[in-house]
Design a protein around this motif. Structure first.
Motif, mmCIF file in Angstrom:
data_model
loop_
_atom_site.group_PDB
_atom_site.id
_atom_site.type_symbol
_atom_site.label_atom_id
_atom_site.label_comp_id
_atom_site.label_asym_id
_atom_site.label_seq_id
_atom_site.Cartn_x
_atom_site.Cartn_y
_atom_site.Cartn_z
ATOM 1 N N ASN A 180 0.823 -1.211 0.000
ATOM 2 C CA ASN A 180 0.000 0.000 0.000
ATOM 3 C C ASN A 180 0.856 1.261 0.000
ATOM 4 O O ASN A 180 1.910 1.316 0.647
ATOM 5 C CB ASN A 180 -0.898 0.023 1.241
ATOM 6 C CG ASN A 180 -1.687 -1.255 1.419
ATOM 7 O OD1 ASN A 180 -2.313 -1.733 0.487
ATOM 8 N ND2 ASN A 180 -1.650 -1.823 2.617
ATOM 9 N N ARG A 205 -3.792 0.518 -3.238
ATOM 10 C CA ARG A 205 -3.484 -0.866 -2.879
ATOM 11 C C ARG A 205 -3.096 -1.673 -4.123
ATOM 12 O O ARG A 205 -3.746 -1.589 -5.168
ATOM 13 C CB ARG A 205 -4.674 -1.534 -2.191
ATOM 14 C CG ARG A 205 -5.085 -0.826 -0.915
ATOM 15 C CD ARG A 205 -5.970 -1.704 -0.044
ATOM 16 N NE ARG A 205 -7.251 -2.009 -0.658
ATOM 17 C CZ ARG A 205 -8.183 -2.753 -0.074
ATOM 18 N NH1 ARG A 205 -7.960 -3.288 1.120
ATOM 19 N NH2 ARG A 205 -9.341 -2.980 -0.678
ATOM 20 N N MET A 228 -7.386 -5.453 -6.266
ATOM 21 C CA MET A 228 -7.905 -4.880 -5.026
ATOM 22 C C MET A 228 -8.313 -3.422 -5.218
ATOM 23 O O MET A 228 -7.567 -2.631 -5.791
ATOM 24 C CB MET A 228 -6.842 -4.961 -3.936
ATOM 25 C CG MET A 228 -6.446 -6.381 -3.578
ATOM 26 S SD MET A 228 -7.757 -7.270 -2.734
ATOM 27 C CE MET A 228 -7.719 -6.457 -1.138
ATOM 28 N N ASP A 230 -8.951 0.497 -4.178
ATOM 29 C CA ASP A 230 -8.321 1.441 -3.261
ATOM 30 C C ASP A 230 -9.288 1.773 -2.126
ATOM 31 O O ASP A 230 -10.464 1.385 -2.144
ATOM 32 C CB ASP A 230 -7.924 2.714 -4.000
ATOM 33 C CG ASP A 230 -6.822 2.472 -5.022
ATOM 34 O OD1 ASP A 230 -6.110 1.451 -4.890
ATOM 35 O OD2 ASP A 230 -6.691 3.279 -5.959
ATOM 36 N N MET A 231 -8.777 2.531 -1.145
ATOM 37 C CA MET A 231 -9.582 2.877 0.018
ATOM 38 C C MET A 231 -9.382 4.336 0.395
ATOM 39 O O MET A 231 -8.367 4.949 0.064
ATOM 40 C CB MET A 231 -9.209 1.994 1.220
ATOM 41 C CG MET A 231 -9.423 0.516 1.024
ATOM 42 S SD MET A 231 -8.937 -0.431 2.496
ATOM 43 C CE MET A 231 -10.194 0.130 3.668
ATOM 44 N N THR A 233 -10.023 6.872 4.062
ATOM 45 C CA THR A 233 -10.439 6.943 5.453
ATOM 46 C C THR A 233 -10.559 8.404 5.875
ATOM 47 O O THR A 233 -9.832 9.273 5.367
ATOM 48 C CB THR A 233 -9.451 6.236 6.396
ATOM 49 O OG1 THR A 233 -8.186 6.926 6.372
ATOM 50 C CG2 THR A 233 -9.230 4.791 5.967
ATOM 51 N N THR A 255 -13.863 3.704 3.832
ATOM 52 C CA THR A 255 -14.652 3.461 2.632
ATOM 53 C C THR A 255 -13.791 2.781 1.574
ATOM 54 O O THR A 255 -12.716 3.272 1.223
ATOM 55 C CB THR A 255 -15.207 4.781 2.054
ATOM 56 O OG1 THR A 255 -15.983 5.431 3.051
ATOM 57 C CG2 THR A 255 -16.076 4.514 0.833
ATOM 58 N N THR A 256 -14.263 1.635 1.073
ATOM 59 C CA THR A 256 -13.589 0.941 -0.014
ATOM 60 C C THR A 256 -14.147 1.428 -1.348
ATOM 61 O O THR A 256 -15.359 1.477 -1.533
ATOM 62 C CB THR A 256 -13.791 -0.581 0.100
ATOM 63 O OG1 THR A 256 -13.358 -1.005 1.392
ATOM 64 C CG2 THR A 256 -12.992 -1.320 -0.959
ATOM 65 N N GLY A 259 -15.148 -3.042 -5.185
ATOM 66 C CA GLY A 259 -15.370 -4.316 -4.539
ATOM 67 C C GLY A 259 -16.817 -4.772 -4.653
ATOM 68 O O GLY A 259 -17.634 -4.140 -5.322
ATOM 69 N N SER A 271 -11.297 -9.039 -1.829
ATOM 70 C CA SER A 271 -11.660 -7.819 -2.557
ATOM 71 C C SER A 271 -13.096 -7.387 -2.292
ATOM 72 O O SER A 271 -13.660 -6.602 -3.058
ATOM 73 C CB SER A 271 -11.440 -8.012 -4.066
ATOM 74 O OG SER A 271 -12.237 -9.072 -4.570
ATOM 75 N N ARG A 273 -16.086 -5.229 -0.725
ATOM 76 C CA ARG A 273 -16.235 -3.841 -0.277
ATOM 77 C C ARG A 273 -16.327 -3.863 1.243
ATOM 78 O O ARG A 273 -17.237 -4.471 1.816
ATOM 79 C CB ARG A 273 -17.487 -3.223 -0.875
ATOM 80 C CG ARG A 273 -17.758 -1.804 -0.408
ATOM 81 C CD ARG A 273 -18.971 -1.248 -1.114
ATOM 82 N NE ARG A 273 -18.739 -1.169 -2.549
ATOM 83 C CZ ARG A 273 -19.719 -0.979 -3.438
ATOM 84 N NH1 ARG A 273 -20.969 -0.904 -3.043
ATOM 85 N NH2 ARG A 273 -19.416 -0.903 -4.727
ATOM 86 N N ASN A 275 -16.620 -1.402 4.340
ATOM 87 C CA ASN A 275 -16.858 -0.062 4.852
ATOM 88 C C ASN A 275 -17.194 -0.131 6.338
ATOM 89 O O ASN A 275 -17.820 -1.095 6.790
ATOM 90 C CB ASN A 275 -18.012 0.612 4.116
ATOM 91 C CG ASN A 275 -17.748 0.764 2.623
ATOM 92 O OD1 ASN A 275 -16.598 0.672 2.172
ATOM 93 N ND2 ASN A 275 -18.794 0.980 1.861
#
Length: 338
Positions: A180, A205, A228, A230-231, A233, A255-256, A259, A271, A273, A275
């Motif tokens: 990451n 990611r 995968m 990304d995310m 926060t 939050t993803t 996914g 993978s 989602r 959250n």
């Protein structure tokens, strides 16, 4: 490397064995000192998401023990339990370190040892070192605002698996196996003993690999490589900052960006989602009789989620800070005196 890893694992297991034999009242007292002893050469009271900076040539090392468990979880948006798993528990010892390159630039590193357990069913827990991380934290802006002080922090980070752990055995897996890259901005305002902080983070990611030749998400994939999402926060907190005490309450949102949901009565997948929104309270106390030592504790609870467990997480730890340069120590003490 293998010898060092074995020694650390043995140390952690010995600590946990002794803890089980002690009366409850003295377990937590000894835990603070034990965590500090096993990580004297590693780690940090400050984190990549707070507004605290180490001074130039100041080094802070320590460790945090975390205990997280859940019985209910969200399967997509449906909240349910699973009697085949019972209560799922994740524990970890996080070793961390923070060094002040300058008063405005810090470098941090950390690695957690994680182990999991399910109270029912046949799923066996896993254990091992999870993801090693490295962060650079910079404070480019500090200005007076009203009767207080406003600061902006920029954080860049990198993490990658520290061991070849199983990524596909969720929820028993200790991690997702991605490499990451992270970028974060933190805004901080302090007036008197009160402060407010807000931050936002983007996490890029890499793909991850699993121990099977094909898998199904919303379609069939004939490969062991998983793409995968990304995310992002977000974090907000308010609290008090005194000479020996820092205490805050906070809200965290994860939050993803993509996914898919767990299918009905199916196992989670890397993978998915994932959250969550959680609330928590954290405290740091510096010992007045020895300001090199500090203890930290926290509690967090997931109030809403998607494809995650409704976890309650408790943490406790200890840290030791010192200067590597007597000249810089004298300079800082002189600045404080003025």
């Amino acid at each position: 490397m293998i010898k060092t890893t074995t020694m650390i694992e043995t140390c952690i297991k010995n600590i946990l064995t002794v803890m089980k034999l002690l009366p409850v009242k003295i377990k937590y007292t000894l835990l603070i000192f034990q965590l500090c002893l096993i990580s004297v050469s590693s780690v940090f009271a400050q984190t990549d998401n707070d507004a605290i900076m180490m001074n130039k040539s100041q080094w802070c090392s320590g460790a945090v023990y975390m205990h997280s468990q859940w019985t209910n979880y969200w399967e997509g948006t449906l909240k349910r339990n699973n009697l085949n798993m019972g209560t799922v528990t994740t524990q970890s010892v996080m070793l961390m370190s923070n060094y002040g390159i300058t008063d405005k630039l810090n470098i941090m590193a950390g690695v957690p040892y994680v182990w999991t357990h399910a109270s029912a069913g046949t799923l066996h827990g896993l254990s091992g070192f999870q993801d090693a991380s490295l962060f650079i934290k910079w404070e480019p802006v500090t200005v007076s605002l009203g009767n207080g002080k406003f600061s902006v922090f920029a954080v860049g980070g990198f993490s990658t698996p520290a061991s070849n752990y199983d990524r596909s055995f969720l929820p028993m897996s200790i991690g997702l196996g991605t490499t990451n890259l992270m970028g974060r901005l933190i805004a901080y305002y302090k007036k008197g003993i009160f402060f407010m902080r807000a931050s936002g983070t983007y996490i890029w990611r890499s793909n991850t690999s699993i121990d099977q030749s094909s898998y199904y998400t919303t379609e069939m994939h004939n490969t062991n490589e998983v793409e995968m999402p990304d995310m992002m926060t977000f974090n907000g907190s308010v609290g008090i900052y005194k000479k020996f005490l820092i205490a805050e309450v906070m809200v965290d949102k994860m939050t993803t960006l993509g996914g898919f949901d767990i299918r009905r009565n199916d196992m989670p997948f890397v993978s998915n989602r994932m959250n969550s929104t959680s609330v928590g309270a954290h405290v740091k106390y510096t010992l007045p009789f020895d300001t090199h030592l500090a203890a930290v504790a926290g509690a967090d609870y997931v109030i809403h989620g998607r494809n995650v467990g409704q976890a309650t997480t408790l943490s406790i730890g200890a840290f030791y800070a010192f200067y590597t340069s007597q000249k810089e120590k004298n300079r800082h003490q002189s600045t404080k005196a003025n």
